[in-house]
Motif scaffolding. Structure first.
Motif, PDB file in Angstrom:
ATOM      1  N   ARG A  66      37.859  99.090 -44.583  1.00 41.90           N
ATOM      2  CA  ARG A  66      37.794  99.178 -43.130  1.00 41.90           C
ATOM      3  C   ARG A  66      38.943 100.037 -42.596  1.00 41.90           C
ATOM      4  N   THR A  67      40.130  99.844 -43.163  1.00 39.25           N
ATOM      5  CA  THR A  67      41.276 100.654 -42.750  1.00 39.25           C
ATOM      6  C   THR A  67      41.044 102.123 -43.084  1.00 39.25           C
ATOM      7  N   LEU A  68      40.494 102.388 -44.265  1.00 39.55           N
ATOM      8  CA  LEU A  68      40.218 103.765 -44.660  1.00 39.55           C
ATOM      9  C   LEU A  68      39.224 104.415 -43.713  1.00 39.55           C
ATOM     10  N   VAL A  69      38.151 103.728 -43.381  1.00 35.76           N
ATOM     11  CA  VAL A  69      37.150 104.278 -42.464  1.00 35.76           C
ATOM     12  C   VAL A  69      37.777 104.543 -41.098  1.00 35.76           C
ATOM     13  N   ASP A  70      38.602 103.616 -40.616  1.00 44.69           N
ATOM     14  CA  ASP A  70      39.271 103.822 -39.332  1.00 44.69           C
ATOM     15  C   ASP A  70      40.179 105.052 -39.377  1.00 44.69           C
ATOM     16  N   ASN A  71      40.910 105.225 -40.494  1.00 41.56           N
ATOM     17  CA  ASN A  71      41.770 106.405 -40.639  1.00 41.56           C
ATOM     18  C   ASN A  71      40.955 107.687 -40.644  1.00 41.56           C
ATOM     19  N   LEU A  72      39.825 107.668 -41.349  1.00 38.11           N
ATOM     20  CA  LEU A  72      38.958 108.844 -41.395  1.00 38.11           C
ATOM     21  C   LEU A  72      38.459 109.210 -40.004  1.00 38.11           C
ATOM     22  N   ILE A  73      37.988 108.229 -39.276  1.00 37.06           N
ATOM     23  CA  ILE A  73      37.478 108.491 -37.928  1.00 37.06           C
ATOM     24  C   ILE A  73      38.560 109.120 -37.061  1.00 37.06           C
ATOM     25  N   ALA A  74      39.779 108.591 -37.154  1.00 35.46           N
ATOM     26  CA  ALA A  74      40.884 109.122 -36.351  1.00 35.46           C
ATOM     27  C   ALA A  74      41.235 110.547 -36.768  1.00 35.46           C
ATOM     28  N   MET A  75      41.292 110.811 -38.080  1.00 34.06           N
ATOM     29  CA  MET A  75      41.644 112.141 -38.570  1.00 34.06           C
ATOM     30  C   MET A  75      40.572 113.177 -38.234  1.00 34.06           C
ATOM     31  N   LEU A  76      39.307 112.809 -38.394  1.00 31.64           N
ATOM     32  CA  LEU A  76      38.220 113.764 -38.189  1.00 31.64           C
ATOM     33  C   LEU A  76      37.959 114.035 -36.715  1.00 31.64           C
ATOM     34  N   ARG A  77      38.447 113.171 -35.859  1.00 34.90           N
ATOM     35  CA  ARG A  77      38.271 113.376 -34.420  1.00 34.90           C
ATOM     36  C   ARG A  77      38.884 114.695 -33.977  1.00 34.90           C
ATOM     37  N   ASP A  78      39.910 115.150 -34.689  1.00 32.53           N
ATOM     38  CA  ASP A  78      40.574 116.408 -34.344  1.00 32.53           C
ATOM     39  C   ASP A  78      39.811 117.630 -34.852  1.00 32.53           C
ATOM     40  N   VAL A  79      38.813 117.431 -35.703  1.00 27.71           N
ATOM     41  CA  VAL A  79      38.102 118.548 -36.328  1.00 27.71           C
ATOM     42  C   VAL A  79      36.788 118.835 -35.612  1.00 27.71           C
ATOM     43  N   ALA A  80      35.909 117.833 -35.556  1.00 21.69           N
ATOM     44  CA  ALA A  80      34.588 118.006 -34.949  1.00 21.69           C
ATOM     45  C   ALA A  80      33.932 116.637 -34.803  1.00 21.69           C
ATOM     46  N   PRO A  81      33.004 116.484 -33.884  1.00 21.95           N
ATOM     47  CA  PRO A  81      32.276 115.215 -33.780  1.00 21.95           C
ATOM     48  C   PRO A  81      31.543 114.910 -35.082  1.00 21.95           C
TER      49      PRO A  81
END
Length: 442
Positions: free
Chosen positions: A41-56
């Motif tokens: 769950r923490t990994l998925v949350d980190n991914l969502i936060a990191m990818l938000r800066d790249v593209a939807p």
């Protein structure tokens, strides 16, 4: 035979069917038993936060595999997302895959299209996670292998093939990708644990080569880290602060928006010079730095301090002197580089992108008290006597009161709320400006 297979048989490479996606394998995270759900769950949350800066994008966890899908489904966007995922800690493998419908016709077309772009021998490796799919993993290997051999005239080679076609069958979708001897759709991730799983630490960031590497290694073990930099201001210029800010921004590849605290330490160094003899001044200084770090850690709820010490590298890093420094604070002091040599540290600094920044010119505050001959075995009674003259406990509180916070950011598109929360980058004026004394906690 469908149109895609006909095109392949005619000798032209068909367009790859399906949706381009990124598959992420979790490695060590998947071995954690009872803690696995919290880690993923923490990994998925980190991914969502990191990818938000790249593209939807959409991020979903499916049977222990994370699937990243670009909202616009374009190859360019998926490539950018994959590049960003490569720096998210906790991921062991990345695969650029095609997501296709869970049917044999779609699978045959995708398999042939992928192999038509490659030459040489091949093997098929299928994994059926959805048990309702009509063919078993072994049956899929044989069926798809036969289709490729018949359509393209390729030879199967189960040991060390030129290309391996991977098929992963999930509920509602099948994922297909290739690994090759000279090229492939897969790459190695950074491994480790997701940032935030192992607590919070404050890194004493010097601006040199070692401390950024120490920060990265603690991030990789799941710690969320922020940074404390001691500059020699007003005895030196602000250049080291700019270096520290640049290092924090470089490390933001692995942890989103780390905090940088800056201490103008020059006046405290003047007091050390007056209170201490030359041989012990460096140990007294390093103990004071740890004390200041501990004050900030208590105020801002960090669990540990981190330094870039490597055993025996310099006089202050002998075992006796390290023990003397640890005795100044009650918080754990973590030293992830302790058993590494300088060559190994430099190699990792190059790999994570901090080495060139660390080589930039800038006065290190530690050089202000560098003795001609440093004490390698600090004596407890001598240090205690110097610190009584210095009033080290009170001085640490005073220095901590004057610390300034900055937020390191990479160039990216901020969200509407983030743009109002970013703290400014340091400027020469802000570094040298006086700070009101106010002991606050957050």
């Amino acid at each position: 035979m469908n149109d895609s297979l006909d095109a392949s048989a005619a000798g032209s490479a068909p367009t790859l069917p399906g949706e381009p996606v990124v598959l992420l394998k979790l490695g060590e995270v998947f071995l954690k038993g009872a803690n696995r759900e919290r880690l993923t769950r923490t990994l998925v949350d980190n991914l969502i936060a990191m990818l938000r800066d790249v593209a939807p994008a959409r991020v979903r966890l499916r049977h222990g595999v994370v699937v990243v899908r670009a909202n616009d489904r374009s190859e360019e966007t998926v490539a950018a997302l994959a590049d960003r995922c490569a720096d998210v800690l906790g991921i062991s493998r990345l695969h650029r895959a095609r997501r296709i419908a869970p049917s044999m016709e779609a699978l045959d077309a995708a398999a042939v299209a992928m192999l038509a772009r490659r030459t040489g021998t091949f093997a098929v490796r299928a994994r059926r996670r959805d048990r309702s799919f009509p063919l078993t993993s072994e049956q899929l290997n044989r069926h798809v292998g036969s289709t490729i051999g018949t359509t393209l005239g390729r030879t199967v080679r189960l040991r060390e093939p030129d290309t391996t076609l991977h098929i992963e069958v999930d509920a509602g979708a099948v994922f297909v990708y290739c690994d090759g001897v000279s090229d492939g759709d897969s790459s190695r991730g950074r491994g480790g644990l997701p940032v935030g799983m192992s607590g919070r630490a404050l890194v004493l960031l010097s601006g040199g080569i070692d401390s950024p590497v120490a920060a990265y290694r603690m991030m990789r073990r799941g710690m969320r880290v922020d940074f404390l930099h001691f500059s020699g201001v007003p005895l030196t210029g602000p250049e080291s602060v700019f270096k520290a800010y640049a290092l924090c921004s470089a490390l933001e590849r692995f942890e989103r928006r780390p905090q940088l605290y800056v201490s103008s330490f020059g006046k405290a160094q003047q007091q050390i010079r007056v209170s201490s003899d030359e041989r012990n001044a460096m140990i007294v200084q390093r103990r004071l730095m740890l004390r200041v770090g501990e004050v900030l850690a208590r105020r801002h709820h960090y669990d540990a301090l981190v330094t870039g010490d490597a055993l025996g590298q310099v006089a202050s890093q002998t075992l006796t002197n390290i023990a003397s420094q640890d005795a100044a604070v009650s918080l754990p002091v973590l030293r992830p580089l302790l058993a590494m040599d300088k060559t190994e540290i430099i190699e990792q600094a190059r790999e994570i992108g901090t080495f060139d920044i660390s080589q930039l010119p800038g006065d290190d505050c530690c050089s202000l008290l560098a003795p001609r001959r440093a004490e390698t075995h600090a004596k407890e009674d001598e240090i205690a006597r110097i610190e009584r003259r210095l009033d080290a406990v009170e001085l640490a509180e005073t220095v901590a009161d004057a610390v300034r916070p900055y937020r390191a950011t990479r160039e990216r598109r901020p969200s509407r709320t983030e743009s109002t929360l970013n703290l400014p980058a340091p400027t020469a004026a802000s570094i040298n400006a006086p700070t009101p004394s106010a002991r606050t906690s957050s």
